[in-house]
Scaffold this motif. Structure first.
Motif, mmCIF file in Angstrom:
data_model
loop_
_atom_site.group_PDB
_atom_site.id
_atom_site.type_symbol
_atom_site.label_atom_id
_atom_site.label_comp_id
_atom_site.label_asym_id
_atom_site.label_seq_id
_atom_site.Cartn_x
_atom_site.Cartn_y
_atom_site.Cartn_z
ATOM 1 N N ILE A 4 0.862 -1.182 0.000
ATOM 2 C CA ILE A 4 0.000 0.000 0.000
ATOM 3 C C ILE A 4 0.896 1.228 0.000
ATOM 4 O O ILE A 4 1.505 1.575 1.010
ATOM 5 C CB ILE A 4 -0.926 0.004 1.226
ATOM 6 N N LYS A 5 0.981 1.874 -1.144
ATOM 7 C CA LYS A 5 1.872 3.013 -1.312
ATOM 8 C C LYS A 5 1.292 4.255 -0.664
ATOM 9 O O LYS A 5 0.105 4.520 -0.738
ATOM 10 C CB LYS A 5 2.109 3.271 -2.804
ATOM 11 N N GLY A 6 2.148 5.015 -0.033
ATOM 12 C CA GLY A 6 1.766 6.283 0.562
ATOM 13 C C GLY A 6 2.404 7.426 -0.198
ATOM 14 O O GLY A 6 2.813 7.272 -1.358
ATOM 15 N N GLY A 14 7.331 21.548 7.870
ATOM 16 C CA GLY A 14 7.913 20.212 8.011
ATOM 17 C C GLY A 14 7.370 19.271 6.953
ATOM 18 O O GLY A 14 6.781 19.695 5.954
ATOM 19 N N THR A 15 7.540 17.976 7.192
ATOM 20 C CA THR A 15 7.119 16.963 6.231
ATOM 21 C C THR A 15 6.082 16.055 6.865
ATOM 22 O O THR A 15 6.242 15.604 8.005
ATOM 23 C CB THR A 15 8.321 16.112 5.772
ATOM 24 N N LEU A 16 5.042 15.801 6.110
ATOM 25 C CA LEU A 16 3.970 14.906 6.510
ATOM 26 C C LEU A 16 4.038 13.675 5.620
ATOM 27 O O LEU A 16 3.989 13.792 4.397
ATOM 28 C CB LEU A 16 2.619 15.606 6.350
ATOM 29 N N GLN A 17 4.228 12.498 6.232
ATOM 30 C CA GLN A 17 4.208 11.253 5.473
ATOM 31 C C GLN A 17 2.917 10.534 5.809
ATOM 32 O O GLN A 17 2.484 10.524 6.965
ATOM 33 C CB GLN A 17 5.407 10.375 5.823
ATOM 34 N N PHE A 18 2.320 9.883 4.813
ATOM 35 C CA PHE A 18 1.032 9.254 5.045
ATOM 36 C C PHE A 18 0.827 8.055 4.128
ATOM 37 O O PHE A 18 1.433 7.946 3.072
ATOM 38 C CB PHE A 18 -0.104 10.264 4.837
ATOM 39 N N VAL A 19 -0.023 7.152 4.612
ATOM 40 C CA VAL A 19 -0.485 6.012 3.828
ATOM 41 C C VAL A 19 -2.001 5.995 4.033
ATOM 42 O O VAL A 19 -2.537 5.248 4.854
ATOM 43 C CB VAL A 19 0.183 4.693 4.271
ATOM 44 N N ASN A 20 -2.682 6.855 3.316
ATOM 45 C CA ASN A 20 -4.108 7.065 3.531
ATOM 46 C C ASN A 20 -4.972 5.869 3.160
ATOM 47 O O ASN A 20 -6.103 5.761 3.642
ATOM 48 C CB ASN A 20 -4.586 8.298 2.757
ATOM 49 N N ASP A 21 -4.474 4.973 2.328
ATOM 50 C CA ASP A 21 -5.272 3.814 1.935
ATOM 51 C C ASP A 21 -5.150 2.636 2.899
ATOM 52 O O ASP A 21 -5.737 1.581 2.680
ATOM 53 C CB ASP A 21 -4.900 3.366 0.515
ATOM 54 N N PHE A 22 -4.385 2.806 3.975
ATOM 55 C CA PHE A 22 -4.275 1.763 4.992
ATOM 56 C C PHE A 22 -5.263 2.074 6.095
ATOM 57 O O PHE A 22 -5.263 3.158 6.662
ATOM 58 C CB PHE A 22 -2.854 1.709 5.558
ATOM 59 N N SER A 89 9.981 6.751 1.626
ATOM 60 C CA SER A 89 8.942 6.302 0.683
ATOM 61 C C SER A 89 7.857 5.596 1.478
ATOM 62 O O SER A 89 7.845 4.369 1.586
ATOM 63 C CB SER A 89 9.527 5.336 -0.348
ATOM 64 N N PRO A 90 6.930 6.362 2.061
ATOM 65 C CA PRO A 90 5.938 5.760 2.934
ATOM 66 C C PRO A 90 5.100 4.695 2.224
ATOM 67 O O PRO A 90 4.610 4.912 1.113
ATOM 68 C CB PRO A 90 5.069 6.929 3.388
ATOM 69 N N ALA A 91 4.995 3.547 2.876
ATOM 70 C CA ALA A 91 4.202 2.437 2.356
ATOM 71 C C ALA A 91 3.971 1.451 3.497
ATOM 72 O O ALA A 91 4.735 1.403 4.460
ATOM 73 C CB ALA A 91 4.926 1.744 1.209
ATOM 74 N N VAL A 92 2.918 0.679 3.374
ATOM 75 C CA VAL A 92 2.623 -0.401 4.305
ATOM 76 C C VAL A 92 2.646 -1.699 3.518
ATOM 77 O O VAL A 92 2.034 -1.798 2.447
ATOM 78 C CB VAL A 92 1.250 -0.213 4.982
ATOM 79 N N LEU A 93 3.358 -2.698 4.032
ATOM 80 C CA LEU A 93 3.382 -4.019 3.422
ATOM 81 C C LEU A 93 2.517 -4.936 4.261
ATOM 82 O O LEU A 93 2.745 -5.074 5.470
ATOM 83 C CB LEU A 93 4.813 -4.570 3.357
ATOM 84 N N HIS A 94 1.534 -5.562 3.637
ATOM 85 C CA HIS A 94 0.638 -6.498 4.322
ATOM 86 C C HIS A 94 1.047 -7.918 3.966
ATOM 87 O O HIS A 94 1.111 -8.283 2.797
ATOM 88 C CB HIS A 94 -0.806 -6.245 3.874
ATOM 89 N N ILE A 95 1.351 -8.721 4.973
ATOM 90 C CA ILE A 95 1.645 -10.139 4.777
ATOM 91 C C ILE A 95 0.498 -10.916 5.409
ATOM 92 O O ILE A 95 0.305 -10.873 6.629
ATOM 93 C CB ILE A 95 2.999 -10.531 5.388
ATOM 94 N N PRO A 96 -0.280 -11.618 4.584
ATOM 95 C CA PRO A 96 -1.462 -12.311 5.111
ATOM 96 C C PRO A 96 -1.111 -13.584 5.881
ATOM 97 O O PRO A 96 0.049 -14.028 5.900
ATOM 98 C CB PRO A 96 -2.262 -12.635 3.853
ATOM 99 N N ALA A 97 -2.104 -14.164 6.489
ATOM 100 C CA ALA A 97 -1.961 -15.441 7.181
ATOM 101 C C ALA A 97 -1.485 -16.496 6.183
ATOM 102 O O ALA A 97 -1.753 -16.404 4.986
ATOM 103 C CB ALA A 97 -3.305 -15.850 7.780
#
Length: 148
Positions: A4-6, A14-22, A89-97
């Motif tokens: 999930i790219k942010g 300043g700087t605001l980093q976000f991953v709004n789709d998470f 490079s803000p992002a969330v990596l989802h690793i499922p069960a």
């Protein structure tokens, strides 16, 4: 896997980093891992039920994952995948069960946030550990990466 790219925004404040789709609807807990030394490898931790979400707060991490075919005696020929997550490079990596994961910091002092869909007790009952030398060559994968 779900990457999930942010994004980020900077101005004079300043700087605001976000991953709004998470979103956090199933997250039960979170914790932070700090690697003071870039030689440490935390691998492999597998989960049949637990899902993990990874976000780098500081530095860079190689995060690898592999789908487990047999929890009692997994094949040594499984193919792991990996990605580098970094603070700029803000992002969330989802690793499922159903997967095992491993991590390695690329910079000393790197900080990783981990979010889980299970509480600590349920997670401990669902934890499978495998040898870090299976499925992925951590040294080769990071040999070409310039470390700080």
């Amino acid at each position: 896997m779900n990457y999930i790219k942010g994004n980020q925004f900077s101005d004079h404040r300043g700087t605001l980093q976000f991953v709004n789709d998470f979103s956090f609807p199933d997250v039960k807990r979170f914790y932070q891992i700090t690697h003071p030394d870039a030689s440490v490898i935390r691998a492999w931790q597998g989960h049949r039920i637990e899902e993990k979400f990874f976000y780098v707060v500081k530095g860079r991490f190689v995060i690898a994952w592999v789908e487990i075919d047999d929890w009692e005696q997994p094949s040594p020929d499984l193919q792991a995948e990996h990605v580098i997550l970094e603070e700029g490079s803000p992002a969330v990596l989802h690793i499922p069960a159903g997967y095992a994961n491993g991590i390695k910091a690329l910079d000393p002092g790197s900080v990783l946030m981990v979010y889980s869909n299970l509480n600590l007790e349920a997670s401990a009952a669902d934890r499978w550990s495998f040898d870090q030398n299976l499925w992925f060559d951590w040294q080769q994968a990071t040999a070409h990466i310039i470390t700080a």
